[in-house]
Design a protein around this motif. Structure first.
Motif, PDB file in Angstrom:
ATOM      1  N   THR A  27      69.958  77.694   4.345  1.00 44.07           N
ATOM      2  CA  THR A  27      71.309  77.182   4.819  1.00 44.07           C
ATOM      3  C   THR A  27      71.946  76.186   3.879  1.00 44.07           C
ATOM      4  OG1 THR A  27      70.545  77.325   7.233  1.00 44.07           O
ATOM      5  CG2 THR A  27      72.443  75.820   6.959  1.00 44.07           C
ATOM      6  N   THR A  28      70.831  75.448   3.029  1.00 41.70           N
ATOM      7  CA  THR A  28      71.320  74.464   2.157  1.00 41.70           C
ATOM      8  C   THR A  28      72.157  75.253   1.053  1.00 41.70           C
ATOM      9  OG1 THR A  28      69.224  72.949   2.630  1.00 41.70           O
ATOM     10  CG2 THR A  28      70.578  72.644   0.512  1.00 41.70           C
ATOM     11  N   ALA A  29      71.329  76.370   0.608  1.00 39.27           N
ATOM     12  CA  ALA A  29      72.035  76.970  -0.492  1.00 39.27           C
ATOM     13  C   ALA A  29      73.411  77.426  -0.168  1.00 39.27           C
ATOM     14  CB  ALA A  29      71.176  78.168  -1.087  1.00 39.27           C
ATOM     15  N   THR A  30      73.658  78.043   0.861  1.00 37.17           N
ATOM     16  CA  THR A  30      75.004  78.603   1.374  1.00 37.17           C
ATOM     17  C   THR A  30      75.733  77.573   1.524  1.00 37.17           C
ATOM     18  OG1 THR A  30      74.163  78.885   3.530  1.00 37.17           O
ATOM     19  CG2 THR A  30      73.771  80.823   2.133  1.00 37.17           C
ATOM     20  N   THR A  31      75.396  76.372   1.950  1.00 43.04           N
ATOM     21  CA  THR A  31      76.215  75.231   2.261  1.00 43.04           C
ATOM     22  C   THR A  31      76.793  74.768   1.076  1.00 43.04           C
ATOM     23  OG1 THR A  31      75.271  74.823   4.383  1.00 43.04           O
ATOM     24  CG2 THR A  31      76.598  73.003   3.342  1.00 43.04           C
ATOM     25  N   VAL A  32      76.016  74.287  -0.040  1.00 45.46           N
ATOM     26  CA  VAL A  32      76.602  73.723  -1.100  1.00 45.46           C
ATOM     27  C   VAL A  32      76.782  74.668  -2.318  1.00 45.46           C
ATOM     28  CG1 VAL A  32      75.165  71.824  -0.685  1.00 45.46           C
ATOM     29  CG2 VAL A  32      74.211  73.336  -2.169  1.00 45.46           C
ATOM     30  N   GLY A  33      76.532  76.143  -1.985  1.00 48.44           N
ATOM     31  CA  GLY A  33      76.921  76.944  -3.122  1.00 48.44           C
ATOM     32  C   GLY A  33      75.922  76.877  -4.520  1.00 48.44           C
ATOM     33  N   ALA A  34      74.520  76.991  -4.098  1.00 45.78           N
ATOM     34  CA  ALA A  34      73.642  76.830  -4.873  1.00 45.78           C
ATOM     35  C   ALA A  34      72.446  78.104  -4.811  1.00 45.78           C
ATOM     36  CB  ALA A  34      73.011  75.329  -4.838  1.00 45.78           C
TER      37      ALA A  34
END
Length: 528
Positions: free
Chosen positions: A93-100
């Motif tokens: 979720t973090t990755a998809t949220t911040v585009g990382a």
């Protein structure tokens, strides 16, 4: 974990506001209130070949491969342990949220390899979830968002998590991030093996749409074909070694992107995907307008279509596979006397055949054109019907019984053909199919005696555009037919198999249940 994968697919897929590429649009990169802090927007890699296949042998190697393929630069990277599914879910979720990108620690990817990737990406912040840890060099900061109190939201344009997700935004101390500008014309493919959550999170973070391809062949299902036709990608990233050779995959994607469907759905004649139904074909054989040549000549076109459907319907309760009604049309008819060209074969004009061919196709039937060439070669006759063979539901059958040598006459000798002539037709038909972006075609070779095909062991079954069927045409008593079936199957190349029921010549003709009891179960059954 399945819920997480589903959510990632939603994030990577289309929305009503999608741009031409089908990827979510990106906002203008934002920064923190501190004017000296640079933007934390990643950039994506320039697409490479038409198809890239990620081996994805382990979760952590798949994550690394996705990062290397999709991202060119990423100031922020999410991190979790390969053996911690809960942490991976939150990190996804973090990755998809911040585009990382999301990388995983684990035995398959040693720390030095991960550090090399951080260096390549120009990473300055690592958001480590769960117990994941990495000894990073100076200049790289590791934060643990799980423990951060009251985290601040990220850029307003990031997609809202679904109710099943737990959002893990960037900590307040981090400059605000924005998702990278997506690269148009790229699609990711999944559907072989277990879905690697971290790799899919990285793909979703890049705004790349994901198409599910069960079994690894993008032509296998109607849903996959239609999704690829909607995106019409110039590049695909396939997750899993089972997708096979990248060049072959690129060719299959190009075909699927045409959006044309074969009878029974998808673009494969005989799909073989675990958990999904295959196809069985049930055909009427003959020539329209000529009752002496089979049942296709015994009624008009609408009645022929209805009769073919009724024959197929009788098998529906016997199989879990998709039942496809069909017609096999004798397009060139063996003649007792020489034709003006000396061929002993009368070619029926394309326009004479077209009404039945098109009516059958419109009703969802498969069509096979059958050639009885006399003293002409099969390739010459096949090329005369290229207009009909360019239709997505029309295949081709060769009947060596009616292939004469220069000194032979029908009904005095049984014809035969060398396998090289058959292979030449197969190569031509495969080229036509590929160039037109057509669904896979059925390619049938009729046979009731081994000597009818000289060199059959060299029959070329390698064309991805064709599904080769040896159709056993034996007639008479059922023990005799069973003997012919066994003889022709012995030592045969890898093909599909066809069985013929003769109304008048069989003693007796098998009913549907008896026909379906033949072993192996025929893939194609025709009635003459």
């Amino acid at each position: 974990m399945a819920v997480v994968v589903a959510a990632l697919l939603v994030l990577a897929g289309c929305t009503p506001d999608d741009g031409p590429s089908g990827a979510p649009s990106s906002p203008t990169p934002s920064t923190s209130a501190t004017s000296t802090s640079p933007s934390l927007t990643a950039t994506l890699a320039t697409p490479g070949p038409a198809a890239v296949v990620l081996p994805a042998a382990t979760a952590e190697s798949a994550a690394l491969e996705a990062s290397q393929t999709v991202f060119a630069q990423a100031p922020v990277v999410a991190l979790a342990a390969a053996d911690d599914p809960a942490a991976q879910a939150v990190a996804a979720t973090t990755a998809t949220t911040v585009g990382a990108p999301l990388l995983l620690t684990g035995p398959a990817v040693p720390p030095p390899v991960l550090l090399d990737e951080l260096d390549r990406l120009g990473t300055r912040w690592v958001l480590a979830h769960g117990a994941a840890d990495l000894a990073v060099p100076a200049g790289v900061t590791v934060l643990h968002p799980d423990a951060a109190p009251s985290p601040a939201p990220t850029a307003a344009s990031t997609p809202a998590p679904t109710p099943t997700q737990t959002p893990t935004p960037t900590p307040a101390s981090l400059p605000r991030a924005a998702r990278p500008e997506p690269v148009e014309g790229t699609v990711a493919l999944t559907g072989v093996g277990a879905a690697p959550v971290a790799a899919l999170a990285t793909i979703a973070a890049a705004g790349i749409p994901v198409v599910d391809v069960p079994g690894g062949d993008p032509r296998a299902t109607s849903a996959g074909v239609q999704a690829l036709a909607a995106h019409h990608p110039a590049h695909v990233v396939a997750v899993g070694a089972a997708f096979g050779d990248p060049a072959l995959l690129a060719s299959r994607v190009a075909t699927a992107s045409s959006g044309q469907l074969a009878p029974g759905g998808g673009q494969l004649v005989f799909p073989q995907v675990p958990g999904l139904p295959g196809k069985r074909y049930f055909a009427l054989y003959g020539t329209p307008g000529l009752p002496a040549l089979g049942v296709l000549g015994e009624q008009d076109v609408p009645a022929t279509v209805a009769r073919a459907q009724a024959h197929a319907d009788a098998f529906r309760t016997l199989t879990g596979d998709t039942v496809v009604p069909a017609v096999e049309i004798i397009a060139t008819v063996a003649s007792a006397a020489p034709e003006p060209d000396g061929s002993y074969s009368r070619a029926i004009p394309v326009e004479t055949l077209r009404p039945l061919v098109e009516a059958a196709g419109a009703a969802g039937l498969a069509v096979v054109l059958d050639l009885q060439p006399g003293r002409t070669d099969f390739l010459t006759q096949a090329q005369q019907y290229s207009d009909l063979l360019a239709l997505p539901y029309v295949g081709l059958a060769l009947d060596p019984e009616w292939r004469l040598a220069p000194d032979q006459v029908h009904l005095r000798q049984i014809g035969s053909v060398g396998v090289d002539e058959i292979n030449a037709v197969a190569a031509w038909l495969a080229d036509l199919t590929r160039q037109r972006g057509l669904p896979q075609k059925m390619f049938v070779v009729h046979q009731f005696s081994l000597r009818m095909v000289d060199g059959r062991e060299r029959l070329d079954t390698s064309h991805d555009e064709l599904a080769v069927v040896i159709h056993v045409d034996g007639q008479g008593t059922q023990p005799a037919k069973a003997g012919t079936w066994a003889t022709l199957r012995a030592g045969a190349p890898p093909v599909h198999w066809g069985w013929k029921n003769f109304y008048d010549e069989d003693q007796p003709m098998l009913d549907p249940a008896q026909t379906y009891a033949v072993q192996p179960v025929p893939d194609l059954v025709t009635y003459q």
